[in-house]
Design a protein around this motif. Structure first.
Motif, PDB file in Angstrom:
ATOM      1  N   ASN A  53       8.799   2.366   6.090  1.00  0.00           N
ATOM      2  CA  ASN A  53       9.748   2.790   5.056  1.00  0.00           C
ATOM      3  C   ASN A  53       9.049   3.751   4.099  1.00  0.00           C
ATOM      4  O   ASN A  53       7.842   3.965   4.174  1.00  0.00           O
ATOM      5  CB  ASN A  53      10.352   1.586   4.331  1.00  0.00           C
ATOM      6  CG  ASN A  53       9.309   0.756   3.601  1.00  0.00           C
ATOM      7  OD1 ASN A  53       8.303   1.276   3.135  1.00  0.00           O
ATOM      8  ND2 ASN A  53       9.532  -0.536   3.513  1.00  0.00           N
ATOM      9  N   SER A  54       9.788   4.327   3.182  1.00  0.00           N
ATOM     10  CA  SER A  54       9.240   5.401   2.333  1.00  0.00           C
ATOM     11  C   SER A  54       8.096   4.930   1.438  1.00  0.00           C
ATOM     12  O   SER A  54       7.141   5.662   1.225  1.00  0.00           O
ATOM     13  CB  SER A  54      10.347   6.028   1.499  1.00  0.00           C
ATOM     14  OG  SER A  54      10.948   5.063   0.674  1.00  0.00           O
ATOM     15  N   SER A  55       8.163   3.722   0.895  1.00  0.00           N
ATOM     16  CA  SER A  55       7.075   3.269   0.025  1.00  0.00           C
ATOM     17  C   SER A  55       5.806   3.011   0.837  1.00  0.00           C
ATOM     18  O   SER A  55       4.700   3.310   0.384  1.00  0.00           O
ATOM     19  CB  SER A  55       7.479   2.016  -0.749  1.00  0.00           C
ATOM     20  OG  SER A  55       7.718   0.944   0.137  1.00  0.00           O
ATOM     21  N   THR A  56       5.946   2.495   2.045  1.00  0.00           N
ATOM     22  CA  THR A  56       4.786   2.285   2.911  1.00  0.00           C
ATOM     23  C   THR A  56       4.195   3.616   3.346  1.00  0.00           C
ATOM     24  O   THR A  56       2.973   3.777   3.397  1.00  0.00           O
ATOM     25  CB  THR A  56       5.182   1.452   4.144  1.00  0.00           C
ATOM     26  OG1 THR A  56       5.772   0.236   3.713  1.00  0.00           O
ATOM     27  CG2 THR A  56       3.989   1.148   5.016  1.00  0.00           C
ATOM     28  N   LYS A  57       5.064   4.595   3.637  1.00  0.00           N
ATOM     29  CA  LYS A  57       4.587   5.936   4.003  1.00  0.00           C
ATOM     30  C   LYS A  57       3.737   6.530   2.888  1.00  0.00           C
ATOM     31  O   LYS A  57       2.669   7.081   3.133  1.00  0.00           O
ATOM     32  CB  LYS A  57       5.769   6.871   4.274  1.00  0.00           C
ATOM     33  CG  LYS A  57       6.338   6.798   5.630  1.00  0.00           C
ATOM     34  CD  LYS A  57       7.420   7.870   5.775  1.00  0.00           C
ATOM     35  CE  LYS A  57       8.230   7.654   7.013  1.00  0.00           C
ATOM     36  NZ  LYS A  57       9.330   8.615   7.121  1.00  0.00           N
ATOM     37  N   HIS A  63      -4.012   6.955   1.523  1.00  0.00           N
ATOM     38  CA  HIS A  63      -5.240   6.282   1.935  1.00  0.00           C
ATOM     39  C   HIS A  63      -5.792   6.765   3.273  1.00  0.00           C
ATOM     40  O   HIS A  63      -6.676   6.146   3.840  1.00  0.00           O
ATOM     41  CB  HIS A  63      -5.002   4.764   1.999  1.00  0.00           C
ATOM     42  CG  HIS A  63      -4.833   4.165   0.647  1.00  0.00           C
ATOM     43  ND1 HIS A  63      -3.607   4.106   0.025  1.00  0.00           N
ATOM     44  CD2 HIS A  63      -5.713   3.643  -0.220  1.00  0.00           C
ATOM     45  CE1 HIS A  63      -3.746   3.556  -1.154  1.00  0.00           C
ATOM     46  NE2 HIS A  63      -5.007   3.269  -1.330  1.00  0.00           N
ATOM     47  N   ARG A  64      -5.287   7.883   3.770  1.00  0.00           N
ATOM     48  CA  ARG A  64      -5.810   8.428   5.010  1.00  0.00           C
ATOM     49  C   ARG A  64      -7.127   9.152   4.750  1.00  0.00           C
ATOM     50  O   ARG A  64      -7.312   9.760   3.707  1.00  0.00           O
ATOM     51  CB  ARG A  64      -4.828   9.426   5.622  1.00  0.00           C
ATOM     52  CG  ARG A  64      -3.674   8.765   6.307  1.00  0.00           C
ATOM     53  CD  ARG A  64      -2.864   9.783   7.051  1.00  0.00           C
ATOM     54  NE  ARG A  64      -1.757   9.123   7.727  1.00  0.00           N
ATOM     55  CZ  ARG A  64      -0.791   9.766   8.349  1.00  0.00           C
ATOM     56  NH1 ARG A  64      -0.799  11.077   8.397  1.00  0.00           N
ATOM     57  NH2 ARG A  64       0.158   9.116   8.937  1.00  0.00           N
ATOM     58  N   ALA A  65      -7.991   9.082   5.736  1.00  0.00           N
ATOM     59  CA  ALA A  65      -9.254   9.806   5.660  1.00  0.00           C
ATOM     60  C   ALA A  65      -9.487  10.465   7.017  1.00  0.00           C
ATOM     61  O   ALA A  65      -9.241   9.850   8.057  1.00  0.00           O
ATOM     62  CB  ALA A  65     -10.393   8.854   5.340  1.00  0.00           C
ATOM     63  N   TYR A  66      -9.915  11.700   7.007  1.00  0.00           N
ATOM     64  CA  TYR A  66     -10.103  12.455   8.233  1.00  0.00           C
ATOM     65  C   TYR A  66     -11.573  12.822   8.381  1.00  0.00           C
ATOM     66  O   TYR A  66     -12.188  13.330   7.449  1.00  0.00           O
ATOM     67  CB  TYR A  66      -9.260  13.734   8.215  1.00  0.00           C
ATOM     68  CG  TYR A  66      -7.772  13.454   8.143  1.00  0.00           C
ATOM     69  CD1 TYR A  66      -7.043  13.241   9.300  1.00  0.00           C
ATOM     70  CD2 TYR A  66      -7.110  13.388   6.927  1.00  0.00           C
ATOM     71  CE1 TYR A  66      -5.691  12.976   9.256  1.00  0.00           C
ATOM     72  CE2 TYR A  66      -5.754  13.121   6.864  1.00  0.00           C
ATOM     73  CZ  TYR A  66      -5.050  12.919   8.030  1.00  0.00           C
ATOM     74  OH  TYR A  66      -3.717  12.646   7.985  1.00  0.00           O
ATOM     75  N   ASN A  67     -12.120  12.566   9.571  1.00  0.00           N
ATOM     76  CA  ASN A  67     -13.500  12.969   9.810  1.00  0.00           C
ATOM     77  C   ASN A  67     -13.523  14.430  10.261  1.00  0.00           C
ATOM     78  O   ASN A  67     -12.481  15.045  10.500  1.00  0.00           O
ATOM     79  CB  ASN A  67     -14.175  12.046  10.826  1.00  0.00           C
ATOM     80  CG  ASN A  67     -13.475  12.011  12.164  1.00  0.00           C
ATOM     81  OD1 ASN A  67     -12.690  12.901  12.492  1.00  0.00           O
ATOM     82  ND2 ASN A  67     -13.739  10.978  12.945  1.00  0.00           N
TER      83      ASN A  67
END
Length: 111
Positions: A53-57, A63-67
């Protein structure tokens, strides 16, 4: 715990085995890969749990992190598909400012 020590393959296998055995076939090709990239983990998560849902998105996005290898993969995807920064940002649900920053940092590596 360091991200490098997290065994995402085993985590997803356990989740599929215990809670979602009917989705196992859909995820097997990704789980059979030797190495799971950040994008593979995101894809598996979406296949197993569906669209949030939108709040979870919003929470997950912040909190995403990209190497480095994932950033280079994303920038090469942009070049291969002839996308501008805005189109790429929409496709991967990343800020276009982040894309611009990555292009400045990794331009010589990815292109």
């Amino acid at each position: 715990m360091n991200k490098a020590n997290i065994n995402y393959k085993q985590i997803f296998r356990d989740i599929l085995e215990k809670k979602y055995p009917h989705k196992k076939e859909e995820c097997i090709s990704l789980l059979n890969k030797e190495y799971l990239s950040v994008l593979d983990v995101i894809t598996l998560n979406k296949k197993i749990f569906g669209s949030p849902n939108s709040s979870t998105k919003a929470f997950n996005q912040s909190h995403r992190a990209y190497n480095e290898s994932t950033v280079i993969h994303i920038l090469n995807f942009q070049k291969k598909h002839h996308l501008n920064n805005s189109e790429l940002a929409i496709h991967f649900k990343i800020s276009r400012h982040t894309i611009s920053k990555w292009r400045k940092e990794y331009f010589s590596i990815a292109i």
